[in-house]
Write a protein that holds these residues in place. Structure first.
Motif, mmCIF file in Angstrom:
data_model
loop_
_atom_site.group_PDB
_atom_site.id
_atom_site.type_symbol
_atom_site.label_atom_id
_atom_site.label_comp_id
_atom_site.label_asym_id
_atom_site.label_seq_id
_atom_site.Cartn_x
_atom_site.Cartn_y
_atom_site.Cartn_z
ATOM 1 N N THR A 182 1.107 -1.360 0.136
ATOM 2 C CA THR A 182 -0.345 0.022 0.160
ATOM 3 C C THR A 182 0.921 1.573 0.334
ATOM 4 O O THR A 182 2.115 0.988 0.545
ATOM 5 C CB THR A 182 -1.052 0.151 1.080
ATOM 6 O OG1 THR A 182 -0.262 0.527 2.393
ATOM 7 C CG2 THR A 182 -1.433 -0.897 1.501
ATOM 8 N N ASP A 184 1.083 3.761 1.913
ATOM 9 C CA ASP A 184 1.575 4.031 3.318
ATOM 10 C C ASP A 184 2.257 3.064 3.173
ATOM 11 O O ASP A 184 3.510 3.233 4.673
ATOM 12 C CB ASP A 184 0.224 3.630 4.824
ATOM 13 C CG ASP A 184 0.650 4.370 5.526
ATOM 14 O OD1 ASP A 184 0.945 5.606 5.493
ATOM 15 O OD2 ASP A 184 0.379 3.836 6.592
ATOM 16 N N ASP A 185 2.823 1.723 2.888
ATOM 17 C CA ASP A 185 4.111 1.137 3.518
ATOM 18 C C ASP A 185 5.126 1.734 3.132
ATOM 19 O O ASP A 185 6.380 1.474 3.412
ATOM 20 C CB ASP A 185 3.899 -0.421 2.677
ATOM 21 C CG ASP A 185 2.715 -0.741 3.453
ATOM 22 O OD1 ASP A 185 2.185 -1.074 3.738
ATOM 23 O OD2 ASP A 185 3.323 -1.889 2.306
ATOM 24 N N LYS A 187 6.264 4.930 3.661
ATOM 25 C CA LYS A 187 6.977 5.760 5.200
ATOM 26 C C LYS A 187 8.311 4.731 5.842
ATOM 27 O O LYS A 187 8.205 5.383 6.453
ATOM 28 C CB LYS A 187 5.343 5.622 5.736
ATOM 29 C CG LYS A 187 4.313 6.915 5.466
ATOM 30 C CD LYS A 187 3.239 6.769 7.068
ATOM 31 C CE LYS A 187 2.787 8.168 6.014
ATOM 32 N NZ LYS A 187 1.313 7.907 6.597
ATOM 33 N N VAL A 219 -4.193 10.202 -2.463
ATOM 34 C CA VAL A 219 -3.717 9.525 -1.627
ATOM 35 C C VAL A 219 -2.599 10.082 -1.499
ATOM 36 O O VAL A 219 -1.060 9.564 -2.342
ATOM 37 C CB VAL A 219 -3.375 8.615 -0.974
ATOM 38 C CG1 VAL A 219 -2.226 8.716 0.152
ATOM 39 C CG2 VAL A 219 -4.991 7.549 -0.590
ATOM 40 N N ILE A 221 1.858 10.700 -0.125
ATOM 41 C CA ILE A 221 2.243 10.245 0.536
ATOM 42 C C ILE A 221 3.852 10.668 0.732
ATOM 43 O O ILE A 221 4.398 11.005 -0.061
ATOM 44 C CB ILE A 221 2.924 8.459 0.493
ATOM 45 C CG1 ILE A 221 1.740 7.654 0.111
ATOM 46 C CG2 ILE A 221 3.463 8.290 1.876
ATOM 47 C CD1 ILE A 221 0.547 7.764 1.279
#
Length: 311
Positions: A182, A184-185, A187, A219, A221
């Motif tokens: 994803t 978010d991974d 990060k 999204v 990031i």
């Protein structure tokens, strides 16, 4: 106009050089013949075009109007002649082109062998620079420009390709650190992109955050890395060496993806990396007549990009 074409050329030369005698010398004509031709042209137009004194020549109001139109008209006639005479001509001659450093070295140069096989009578001087060089002042026949949009100018431009950027990593990096599933991974990963204060808008847009289109909307990031550089070629090499996940143009990485040196990430229907897209243009001076050598290079580069990327 064609009846007076020789006299019009003489008139243009007089205005450019500022005197009858200089124009006569440049055109290898007798001064008396130059004067006679201008007198005949003014008589045919029933208007005085030039003010003559013993020291200088200047345009009358009618002359100024006529000169502007005459220059354009003669250029058009000359262009038509060249275009017709070279309609079936083999492209030939010395071609001087400027292009961005990474694109020139990474994409154009590997394809020049085939270009020279197709056009053996063309010699190419390729000047690579990430600075926008002056086509006219530096004597370029054409320039490859990579940008979201071109500024307004008097140059002509051909859009060659719409550039897409992609996210990749080496198999060794993914084996060691895992594959992000994803956005978010990311990060928890080393994310490499060109990052320096003077970067243009193309690279600023991915220097500190990467945006994705997801099923629930866009999204954004934030990304970072222990390693930063101002070179696209270095980002590519770092990615292949396993230093991190990279974001680069597809034209720069597609052969490495095919060879297995890099793996493309985030390429599913429901999850797409969304970067600022930009275009590749070929820009050339706004002559009405496009020399066959420039057209050949333009067509060849467009064909290569279409073959590799389909657009």
């Amino acid at each position: 106009m064609t009846d007076n074409l020789a006299a019009i050329r003489i008139f243009i030369e007089i205005v450019k050089r500022g005197s009858f005698s200089d124009a006569a010398r440049h055109m290898n004509m007798a001064a008396s013949s130059v004067t006679r031709q201008i007198n005949a042209l003014e008589e045919a137009l029933n208007a005085r075009l030039l003010n003559r004194t013993t020291r200088q020549v200047s345009l009358t109001e009618a002359g100024q109007l006529y000169y502007t139109r005459a220059v354009n008209a003669v250029a058009e006639i000359d262009d038509m002649g060249r275009a017709i005479s070279e309609l079936d001509a083999q492209p030939r001659g010395s071609l001087k082109v400027t292009a961005p450093l990474t694109f020139g070295r990474g994409y154009i140069v590997p394809r020049l062998e085939t270009f020279f096989e197709q056009y053996p009578d063309i010699s190419l001087e390729l000047i690579l620079s990430d600075q926008v060089l002056d086509l006219v002042q530096d004597g370029f026949d054409a320039a490859v420009r990579m940008t979201v949009r071109l500024p307004d100018s008097t140059f002509h431009a051909r859009k060659l390709h719409r550039v897409t950027r992609v996210i990749c990593a080496s198999p060794s990096y993914l084996e060691k650190h895992g594959t992000p599933e994803t956005p978010d991974d990311l990060k928890n990963h080393q994310c490499l992109a060109i990052n320096f204060k003077t970067a243009n808008e193309l690279w600023r847009s991915v220097a500190s955050s990467w945006q994705f289109d997801t099923a629930v909307g866009p999204v954004d990031i934030p990304v970072s890395s222990k390693f930063q550089t101002n070179s696209g070629e270095t980002v590519l090499e770092a990615g292949i060496c396993g230093l991190g996940i990279v974001v680069l143009p597809l034209w720069q990485v597609f052969e490495h993806i095919k060879a297995g040196r890099l793996v493309r990430l985030f390429d599913s229907e429901g999850l797409k990396f969304n970067s600022l897209e930009y275009n590749t243009f070929l820009v050339y001076p706004s002559n009405r007549y496009l020399p066959p050598k420039v057209r050949a290079f333009s067509d060849y580069l467009a064909q290569c990009l279409k073959h590799d990327f389909g657009e």
